[in-house]
Design an enzyme around this catalytic site. Structure first.
Site, mmCIF file in Angstrom:
data_model
loop_
_atom_site.group_PDB
_atom_site.id
_atom_site.type_symbol
_atom_site.label_atom_id
_atom_site.label_comp_id
_atom_site.label_asym_id
_atom_site.label_seq_id
_atom_site.Cartn_x
_atom_site.Cartn_y
_atom_site.Cartn_z
ATOM 1 C CB SER A 128 -0.844 -0.020 1.272
ATOM 2 O OG SER A 128 -1.397 1.239 1.524
ATOM 3 C CE1 TYR A 153 -3.856 -2.535 5.430
ATOM 4 C CE2 TYR A 153 -3.227 -0.219 5.373
ATOM 5 C CZ TYR A 153 -3.555 -1.388 4.718
ATOM 6 O OH TYR A 153 -3.572 -1.397 3.345
ATOM 7 C CE LYS A 157 -1.426 -4.598 3.378
ATOM 8 N NZ LYS A 157 -1.662 -5.905 2.740
HETATM 9 C C1 UD1 Z 1 -5.867 4.454 3.747
HETATM 10 C C2 UD1 Z 1 -4.449 4.186 3.333
HETATM 11 C C3 UD1 Z 1 -4.408 3.076 2.334
HETATM 12 C C4 UD1 Z 1 -5.112 1.874 2.886
HETATM 13 C C5 UD1 Z 1 -6.538 2.246 3.177
HETATM 14 C C6 UD1 Z 1 -7.255 1.042 3.757
HETATM 15 C C7 UD1 Z 1 -2.989 6.131 3.277
HETATM 16 C C8 UD1 Z 1 -2.517 7.292 2.493
HETATM 17 N N1 UD1 Z 1 -3.896 5.374 2.675
HETATM 18 O O1 UD1 Z 1 -6.508 5.031 2.690
HETATM 19 O O2 UD1 Z 1 -3.087 2.733 2.064
HETATM 20 O O3 UD1 Z 1 -5.046 0.819 1.974
HETATM 21 O O4 UD1 Z 1 -6.542 3.287 4.136
HETATM 22 O O5 UD1 Z 1 -8.528 1.391 4.199
HETATM 23 O O6 UD1 Z 1 -2.597 5.885 4.392
HETATM 24 N N2 UD1 Z 1 -12.872 10.591 3.728
HETATM 25 C C9 UD1 Z 1 -13.876 11.466 4.097
HETATM 26 N N3 UD1 Z 1 -15.033 10.964 4.611
HETATM 27 C C10 UD1 Z 1 -15.235 9.624 4.775
HETATM 28 C C11 UD1 Z 1 -14.207 8.715 4.375
HETATM 29 C C12 UD1 Z 1 -13.033 9.234 3.872
HETATM 30 O O7 UD1 Z 1 -13.723 12.672 3.975
HETATM 31 O O8 UD1 Z 1 -16.305 9.219 5.248
HETATM 32 C C13 UD1 Z 1 -11.624 11.106 3.159
HETATM 33 C C14 UD1 Z 1 -10.401 10.808 3.996
HETATM 34 O O9 UD1 Z 1 -10.174 11.813 4.927
HETATM 35 C C15 UD1 Z 1 -9.325 10.736 2.923
HETATM 36 C C16 UD1 Z 1 -10.047 10.247 1.683
HETATM 37 O O10 UD1 Z 1 -11.433 10.466 1.929
HETATM 38 O O11 UD1 Z 1 -8.847 12.018 2.658
HETATM 39 C C17 UD1 Z 1 -9.818 8.777 1.407
HETATM 40 O O12 UD1 Z 1 -10.065 8.041 2.593
HETATM 41 P P1 UD1 Z 1 -10.143 6.446 2.619
HETATM 42 O O13 UD1 Z 1 -11.016 5.969 1.520
HETATM 43 O O14 UD1 Z 1 -10.465 6.035 4.013
HETATM 44 O O15 UD1 Z 1 -8.683 5.972 2.228
HETATM 45 P P2 UD1 Z 1 -7.254 6.405 2.832
HETATM 46 O O16 UD1 Z 1 -7.375 6.821 4.238
HETATM 47 O O17 UD1 Z 1 -6.629 7.332 1.868
#
Ligand code: UD1
Length: 340
Positions: A128, A153, A157
């Site tokens: 990841s 997690y 990795k």
């Molecule tokens: C993270 C990890 C990724 C991992 C994944 C597993 C990093 C950069 N990425 O992804 O490697 O495989 O978790 O789950 O560490 N968001 C909202 N509202 C929500 C959900 C998400 O605003 O309800 C935003 C988050 O703040 C983020 C983006 O959407 O900025 C993506 O979030 P998400 O889909 O959870 O993935 P990551 O956190 O990027």
């Protein structure tokens, strides 16, 4: 004549199931093992609806060395392993570190220990972009520094990558490819398979599609005060089918012995960053469905921005993400509608 059997651990999961379909399309015979801890047996029906033939499946927990060994005895002629089986929730890993370490580490160790006994040299491992933490420079290349993990997690990795590296040094026969995924989204264009989150989704896209479907009241956008053009976090969202196809190319490379070193690492992303608000707006315009949302506090542990330099994967693998973002967003919605 097929291209041979490929073991897909975690093959009923989100990325695993899409990879099974692409392996099949490429002429391989994928064999799935999965303990269904975070997936459903019904995924096999979805796969069959696409491939038209049933895929071999066994309920095996990769932590269980003896069951794995019996499985390998039965399937002697496997050409490679695509190892997806792992726990993947960042938040859950903080509250259940031991089960994350046990599941993610022991599963890989069991496979690596058994592979030489059964003459299997090739393994593709799901890593990841989390290993980069908040990178100092963007986009991130495979040489960008590995940062201290911010969750168990992420630690698993990193540890698995270290284990694979050490195994490769100790055994020159062994061939590994580590794939560092950015943010996988979307579903197969047939809407027969897609992401099946357990309970309340943590990830952005399933939360958006469930809100659009009325299952969740509103999306919470975690922070609009980041140092980004619109203040929300930036990620590199890659279509899961593009990601799946990269696994096929990686497996071809290992089997055809085109790999330059016995362990290689590739970033799998699109090379483009999108903010949370861009994804939200993109979803609304791709689908015509409004998604209620509110801006809330930052989420602990979130990285401000990260996207991939994909040059190495483009040049060495001859692979490139091709599916446009709008299509990924629409396919995620088509899949969600099918689940109702
Ligand atoms: C993270 C990890 C990724 C991992 C994944 C597993 C990093 C950069 N990425 O992804 O490697 O495989 O978790 O789950 O560490 N968001 C909202 N509202 C929500 C959900 C998400 O605003 O309800 C935003 C988050 O703040 C983020 C983006 O959407 O900025 C993506 O979030 P998400 O889909 O959870 O993935 P990551 O956190 O990027």
């Amino acid at each position: 004549m097929g291209k041979g059997k490929i073991l897909v651990t975690g093959g009923t999961g989100y990325i695993g199931s899409h990879t099974v379909v692409e392996l099949f399309n490429a002429g391989y015979e994928p064999i799935i093992i999965d303990n269904l801890s975070n997936s459903s047996i019904s995924v096999l029906d979805g796969i069959k609806a696409i491939t038209k033939v049933p895929v071999t499946y066994e309920n095996i927990d990769c932590k269980d060395y003896n069951s794995l060994e019996r499985f390998f005895e039965k399937h002697q002629d496997m050409k490679a392993i695509a190892h997806f089986a792992a726990y993947k929730s960042v938040g859950e890993s903080v509250s259940k570190p031991i089960s994350y370490y046990r599941n993610n580490i022991v599963s890989l160790l069991n496979l690596l220990q058994l592979m030489p006994n059964f003459g299997i040299k090739n393994i593709v491992f799901s890593s990841s972009c989390t290993v980069y933490g908040q990178p100092d420079e963007l986009p991130v290349t495979e040489q960008s520094p590995i940062k201290p993990a911010t969750s168990p997690y992420g630690s698993t990795k990193q540890m698995c990558e270290t284990i694979l590296n050490d195994a490769a040094i100790a055994n020159p026969e062994m061939n590994s490819i580590i794939l560092r995924y950015f943010n996988p989204i979307g579903a197969h264009s047939s809407a027969e398979i897609g992401e099946l989150p357990n309970g309340i989704p943590n990830n952005l896209l399933p939360y958006i599609t469930q809100t659009a479907a009325g299952i969740r009241e509103k999306l919470r956008v975690f922070g609009d005060d980041y140092n980004t053009p619109d203040g929300s976090c930036i990620r590199d969202y890659i279509n899961v089918v593009d990601l799946a196809k990269a696994h096929v190319v990686a497996i071809d490379r290992l089997i055809e012995e085109k790999n330059k070193k016995n362990i290689e690492v590739f970033n799998l992303g699109t090379g483009n960053g999108s903010s949370v608000l861009e994804i939200l707006n993109g979803f609304e315009s791709a689908t015509g469905v409004k998604v209620p949302y509110e801006i809330v506090e930052r989420r602990a542990g979130d990285i401000e921005k990260v996207w991939a330099d994909t040059t190495f994967a483009n040049q060495e693998l001859g692979w490139k993400a091709e599916i446009p973002l709008e299509e990924s967003l629409l396919s995620a919605w088509n899949w969600q509608k099918k689940l109702q």
